[in-house]
Design a protein around this motif. Structure first.
Motif, PDB file in Angstrom:
ATOM      1  N   ILE A  51       1.033  -0.846  -0.503  1.00 38.46           N
ATOM      2  CA  ILE A  51       0.198   0.167  -0.196  1.00 38.46           C
ATOM      3  C   ILE A  51       0.717   1.310  -0.166  1.00 38.46           C
ATOM      4  N   LEU A  52       0.924   2.222  -0.770  1.00 40.92           N
ATOM      5  CA  LEU A  52       1.007   3.295  -1.118  1.00 40.92           C
ATOM      6  C   LEU A  52       0.500   4.686   0.285  1.00 40.92           C
ATOM      7  N   ARG A  53       1.137   5.451   0.430  1.00 44.64           N
ATOM      8  CA  ARG A  53      -0.252   6.694   1.652  1.00 44.64           C
ATOM      9  C   ARG A  53       0.496   8.327   0.738  1.00 44.64           C
ATOM     10  N   GLN A  54      -0.616   8.171   0.239  1.00 45.90           N
ATOM     11  CA  GLN A  54      -0.612   9.642  -0.293  1.00 45.90           C
ATOM     12  C   GLN A  54       0.403   9.837  -1.043  1.00 45.90           C
ATOM     13  N   CYS A  55      -0.885   9.636  -2.181  1.00 51.08           N
ATOM     14  CA  CYS A  55      -0.398   8.438  -3.271  1.00 51.08           C
ATOM     15  C   CYS A  55      -0.326   9.860  -4.906  1.00 51.08           C
ATOM     16  N   THR A  56       0.867  10.251  -5.502  1.00 50.80           N
ATOM     17  CA  THR A  56      -0.111  11.303  -6.701  1.00 50.80           C
ATOM     18  C   THR A  56      -0.196  10.345  -7.911  1.00 50.80           C
ATOM     19  N   LEU A  57      -1.187  10.528  -8.611  1.00 47.54           N
ATOM     20  CA  LEU A  57      -1.020   9.929  -9.935  1.00 47.54           C
ATOM     21  C   LEU A  57      -1.893  10.193 -11.207  1.00 47.54           C
ATOM     22  N   GLY A  58      -0.837  10.261 -12.184  1.00 49.30           N
ATOM     23  CA  GLY A  58      -1.211  11.793 -12.870  1.00 49.30           C
ATOM     24  C   GLY A  58      -1.420  12.972 -11.934  1.00 49.30           C
ATOM     25  N   HIS A  59      -2.451  13.897 -12.586  1.00 53.88           N
ATOM     26  CA  HIS A  59      -2.375  14.789 -11.818  1.00 53.88           C
ATOM     27  C   HIS A  59      -3.349  15.451 -10.309  1.00 53.88           C
ATOM     28  N   ARG A  60      -3.612  13.836 -10.267  1.00 57.20           N
ATOM     29  CA  ARG A  60      -4.587  13.708  -8.571  1.00 57.20           C
ATOM     30  C   ARG A  60      -3.284  12.987  -7.254  1.00 57.20           C
ATOM     31  N   GLN A  61      -3.883  13.507  -6.010  1.00 56.50           N
ATOM     32  CA  GLN A  61      -3.459  12.841  -5.098  1.00 56.50           C
ATOM     33  C   GLN A  61      -4.407  11.927  -4.529  1.00 56.50           C
ATOM     34  N   TYR A  62      -4.221  10.683  -3.937  1.00 59.71           N
ATOM     35  CA  TYR A  62      -4.785   9.944  -3.167  1.00 59.71           C
ATOM     36  C   TYR A  62      -3.975   9.264  -2.618  1.00 59.71           C
ATOM     37  N   ARG A  63      -4.837   9.463  -1.263  1.00 61.86           N
ATOM     38  CA  ARG A  63      -4.813   9.042   0.299  1.00 61.86           C
ATOM     39  C   ARG A  63      -4.481   7.319   0.072  1.00 61.86           C
TER      40      ARG A  63
END
Length: 140
Positions: A51-63
């Motif tokens: 699991i990754l925390r505070q991950c940016t994929l493209g131009h969006r950030q995900y917890r």
């Protein structure tokens, strides 16, 4: 083949991923097939989830996001292909079609994810990064 050793290192605490399982299986098969072919019948293939925390994929950030690593200890990706490996019809093998990574990337993109990679002789790793949508941050 019998000369390929498979290591599975799965994180049992991963939450359920809201995704199309058929598409992700195909993406992983494409990446895994390339890894096995790079081993040329002998070596180690490793599959790892985290699991990754505070991950940016493209131009969006995900917890939270899921990271799936496919690692082999083969010859590595030739430097002359490194800028083009996800383009259709690009291959380093005489019997390859050059479609596997292109298709895998497209399937992962359909899930708002991405594929990262690094390669050197003796260690090539492709990481499929997939967001957990229910934890997406809202941008204003």
């Amino acid at each position: 083949g019998e000369g390929v050793r498979l290591i599975k290192d799965y994180d049992p605490s991963l939450p359920r991923l809201d995704a199309d399982p058929e598409l992700l299986i195909q993406a992983l098969l494409n990446v895994g097939r390339n890894a096995v072919q790079a081993l040329d019948g002998s070596g180690t293939l490793s599959l790892r989830t985290r699991i990754l925390r505070q991950c940016t994929l493209g131009h969006r950030q995900y917890r939270l996001a899921v990271r799936i690593d496919v690692t082999d200890d083969g010859v590595g990706i030739p430097a002359e292909l490194s800028e083009r490996i996800f383009l259709p019809l690009v291959t380093g093998r005489s019997d390859g079609t050059g479609l596997g990574l292109s298709i895998a990337q497209s399937l992962v993109h359909q899930h708002a994810g991405l594929i990262e990679w690094q390669s050197q002789k003796g260690c090539t790793r492709f990481s499929l990064l997939l967001p957990l949508r229910e934890t997406e941050y809202k941008h204003s």
